[in-house]
Design a protein around this motif. Structure first.
Motif, PDB file in Angstrom:
ATOM      1  N   ASP A  58     -16.826  70.045 -14.404  1.00 46.93           N
ATOM      2  CA  ASP A  58     -17.872  69.037 -14.519  1.00 46.93           C
ATOM      3  C   ASP A  58     -17.776  68.345 -15.864  1.00 46.93           C
ATOM      4  OD1 ASP A  58     -18.912  69.712 -12.093  1.00 46.93           O
ATOM      5  OD2 ASP A  58     -20.446  71.041 -12.889  1.00 46.93           O
ATOM      6  N   LEU A  59     -18.171  67.086 -15.876  1.00 42.05           N
ATOM      7  CA  LEU A  59     -18.310  66.387 -17.153  1.00 42.05           C
ATOM      8  C   LEU A  59     -19.800  66.301 -17.466  1.00 42.05           C
ATOM      9  CD1 LEU A  59     -17.215  64.752 -19.527  1.00 42.05           C
ATOM     10  CD2 LEU A  59     -17.378  62.721 -18.091  1.00 42.05           C
ATOM     11  N   GLU A  60     -20.176  66.918 -18.564  1.00 43.84           N
ATOM     12  CA  GLU A  60     -21.590  66.914 -18.945  1.00 43.84           C
ATOM     13  C   GLU A  60     -21.877  65.671 -19.765  1.00 43.84           C
ATOM     14  OE1 GLU A  60     -23.311  69.471 -17.911  1.00 43.84           O
ATOM     15  OE2 GLU A  60     -21.777  71.012 -17.524  1.00 43.84           O
ATOM     16  N   GLY A  61     -23.116  65.257 -19.751  1.00 44.70           N
ATOM     17  CA  GLY A  61     -23.539  64.240 -20.695  1.00 44.70           C
ATOM     18  C   GLY A  61     -23.295  62.807 -20.277  1.00 44.70           C
ATOM     19  N   VAL A  62     -22.872  62.582 -19.048  1.00 46.37           N
ATOM     20  CA  VAL A  62     -22.794  61.204 -18.565  1.00 46.37           C
ATOM     21  C   VAL A  62     -23.723  61.095 -17.365  1.00 46.37           C
ATOM     22  CG1 VAL A  62     -21.331  59.432 -17.552  1.00 46.37           C
ATOM     23  CG2 VAL A  62     -20.444  60.868 -19.393  1.00 46.37           C
ATOM     24  N   ASP A  63     -24.780  60.357 -17.555  1.00 46.28           N
ATOM     25  CA  ASP A  63     -25.813  60.256 -16.533  1.00 46.28           C
ATOM     26  C   ASP A  63     -25.406  59.209 -15.500  1.00 46.28           C
ATOM     27  OD1 ASP A  63     -28.069  60.379 -15.081  1.00 46.28           O
ATOM     28  OD2 ASP A  63     -29.420  59.646 -16.630  1.00 46.28           O
ATOM     29  N   VAL A  64     -25.403  59.595 -14.243  1.00 48.28           N
ATOM     30  CA  VAL A  64     -24.990  58.646 -13.216  1.00 48.28           C
ATOM     31  C   VAL A  64     -26.136  58.264 -12.282  1.00 48.28           C
ATOM     32  CG1 VAL A  64     -22.569  59.312 -13.233  1.00 48.28           C
ATOM     33  CG2 VAL A  64     -24.162  60.527 -11.752  1.00 48.28           C
ATOM     34  N   ARG A  65     -27.350  58.580 -12.706  1.00 51.86           N
ATOM     35  CA  ARG A  65     -28.475  58.265 -11.825  1.00 51.86           C
ATOM     36  C   ARG A  65     -28.673  56.768 -11.664  1.00 51.86           C
ATOM     37  NH1 ARG A  65     -32.778  62.395 -14.330  1.00 51.86           N
ATOM     38  NH2 ARG A  65     -31.550  61.757 -16.134  1.00 51.86           N
ATOM     39  N   ALA A  66     -28.466  56.020 -12.756  1.00 51.84           N
ATOM     40  CA  ALA A  66     -28.621  54.562 -12.686  1.00 51.84           C
ATOM     41  C   ALA A  66     -27.575  53.981 -11.721  1.00 51.84           C
ATOM     42  CB  ALA A  66     -28.458  53.949 -14.074  1.00 51.84           C
ATOM     43  N   LEU A  67     -26.359  54.519 -11.801  1.00 50.40           N
ATOM     44  CA  LEU A  67     -25.305  54.063 -10.897  1.00 50.40           C
ATOM     45  C   LEU A  67     -25.704  54.329  -9.445  1.00 50.40           C
ATOM     46  CD1 LEU A  67     -22.368  52.992 -10.588  1.00 50.40           C
ATOM     47  CD2 LEU A  67     -21.625  55.382 -10.664  1.00 50.40           C
ATOM     48  N   HIS A  68     -26.223  55.523  -9.217  1.00 49.39           N
ATOM     49  CA  HIS A  68     -26.648  55.901  -7.872  1.00 49.39           C
ATOM     50  C   HIS A  68     -27.684  54.917  -7.331  1.00 49.39           C
ATOM     51  CE1 HIS A  68     -28.268  58.347  -4.598  1.00 49.39           C
ATOM     52  NE2 HIS A  68     -27.156  59.048  -4.673  1.00 49.39           N
ATOM     53  N   GLN A  69     -28.641  54.576  -8.171  1.00 48.20           N
ATOM     54  CA  GLN A  69     -29.674  53.616  -7.766  1.00 48.20           C
ATOM     55  C   GLN A  69     -29.064  52.276  -7.392  1.00 48.20           C
ATOM     56  OE1 GLN A  69     -32.755  54.350  -7.247  1.00 48.20           O
ATOM     57  NE2 GLN A  69     -32.431  56.450  -7.991  1.00 48.20           N
ATOM     58  N   ARG A  70     -28.123  51.818  -8.223  1.00 45.12           N
ATOM     59  CA  ARG A  70     -27.525  50.512  -7.994  1.00 45.12           C
ATOM     60  C   ARG A  70     -26.725  50.516  -6.682  1.00 45.12           C
ATOM     61  NH1 ARG A  70     -24.434  49.289 -13.102  1.00 45.12           N
ATOM     62  NH2 ARG A  70     -25.983  50.810 -13.807  1.00 45.12           N
ATOM     63  N   VAL A  71     -25.988  51.612  -6.460  1.00 47.41           N
ATOM     64  CA  VAL A  71     -25.184  51.702  -5.241  1.00 47.41           C
ATOM     65  C   VAL A  71     -26.101  51.724  -4.018  1.00 47.41           C
ATOM     66  CG1 VAL A  71     -23.607  53.147  -3.921  1.00 47.41           C
ATOM     67  CG2 VAL A  71     -23.248  52.844  -6.371  1.00 47.41           C
ATOM     68  N   ALA A  72     -27.160  52.507  -4.105  1.00 45.24           N
ATOM     69  CA  ALA A  72     -28.091  52.591  -2.981  1.00 45.24           C
ATOM     70  C   ALA A  72     -28.655  51.206  -2.653  1.00 45.24           C
ATOM     71  CB  ALA A  72     -29.230  53.563  -3.319  1.00 45.24           C
ATOM     72  N   ALA A  73     -29.003  50.468  -3.694  1.00 47.78           N
ATOM     73  CA  ALA A  73     -29.624  49.158  -3.498  1.00 47.78           C
ATOM     74  C   ALA A  73     -28.634  48.133  -2.933  1.00 47.78           C
ATOM     75  CB  ALA A  73     -30.200  48.654  -4.817  1.00 47.78           C
ATOM     76  N   ARG A  74     -27.428  48.119  -3.478  1.00 47.13           N
ATOM     77  CA  ARG A  74     -26.476  47.069  -3.100  1.00 47.13           C
ATOM     78  C   ARG A  74     -25.738  47.349  -1.797  1.00 47.13           C
ATOM     79  NH1 ARG A  74     -23.653  43.696  -4.673  1.00 47.13           N
ATOM     80  NH2 ARG A  74     -24.443  42.074  -6.008  1.00 47.13           N
TER      81      ARG A  74
END
Lengths: 154, 154
Positions: free
Chosen positions: B107-123
């Motif tokens: 795992d790579l710690e310390g890189v938050d991908v929640r914003a990316l997830h939101q954007r992907v879900a929306a688009r």
DNA sequence: ATGCATGCAAACTCTTTGCAAACGC
DNA sequence: GCGTTTGCAAAGAGTTTGCATGCAT
């Protein structure tokens, strides 16, 4: 469309530069992969190319894809819930969407992941060679199908 | 460590809630997966568990992993260049690093991908069920090995 | 002309399945 | 006790390999 012919060019040039011969089969495989919008499996390419090359072998498709991946000209996306490896002629980091119902794979446009790539490169200490950014779920079409089948049960 | 025992709890509870029996084998598989830092393959788990369960079958490992994935309690990461499926007890979107030389996955710690997830879900319009965010390359250890072997040739 | 590439078939590897015996609930 | 689960072995599926023939350079 410009992007696609550039990709083809890069593949052919890459093969040639690494000393591999440009056989008609290899050129056709590169063409099919560079031009495809969805992300085909080896078998998809085989089936498509067999029309033009009736003697085309699945082994040749695998061998060519293997060479392209090793040269970094194509990326292997892994399976899409169907147990087969899907290939992508676009090696720039980008997001793929996999539908777990129809096993189709498509690109998601308009979400830039270059900043993410930078951050990963900096924090990981890895010499990055590529990425596979895949989101799974149901595509809009399959969502409608599921809703329809639920409505039918009621 | 809190996270890990929570994961185990969620897996066992999930199995139970869906009517599946908590056999010693299943509990052990969940434990091994929830506690593991690297992302094991079915065979990794089998080999590790065979010590405690000499009769443990690889088929049982596959069946259990299959159930856990179907229930959304574990995610299948796909292969890591070794042709085997790696499993991840952490179903929250996060970044995995795959070393193409030693086939280790971390795992790579310390890189938050929640914003990316939101954007992907929306688009995308997809009903997202999960993600596989994998970067490939050479881990720091293997980079050193490659450098050493180049130095040796000279 | 040389030696790499093709294509067929067989081999290989990971994963799944069928079924009798064992066991969780 | 009932019905699921296990574990073995065999089947299945995707991919790779070996080798004689054919072709790109």
């Amino acid at each position: 469309m410009i992007r696609r012919s550039e990709r083809l060019r890069a593949m052919l040039e890459g093969l040639r530069a690494s000393g591999l011969r440009l056989t008609p089969q290899r050129v056709a495989i590169c063409e099919a992969l560079a031009m495809s919008r969805n992300h085909p499996t080896a078998y998809d390419l085989y089936r498509r190319l067999r029309r033009r090359f009736p003697t085309m072998s699945l082994a040749t498709v695998y061998k060519t894809l293997d060479a392209l991946v090793r040269l970094g000209l194509v990326s292997a996306l892994g399976d899409a819930g169907d147990g087969m490896v899907h290939y992508d002629g676009d090696t720039e980091p980008h997001i793929n969407l996999v539908c777990l119902s129809c096993h189709r794979v498509q690109d998601l446009e308009g979400v830039d992941v270059r900043a993410l790539h930078q951050r990963v490169a900096a924090r990981s200490g890895y010499a990055l060679q590529g990425a596979r950014l895949v989101y799974y779920g149901l595509c809009p079409d399959c969502q409608r199908k599921v809703e329809a089948s639920i409505a039918e049960e009621a």
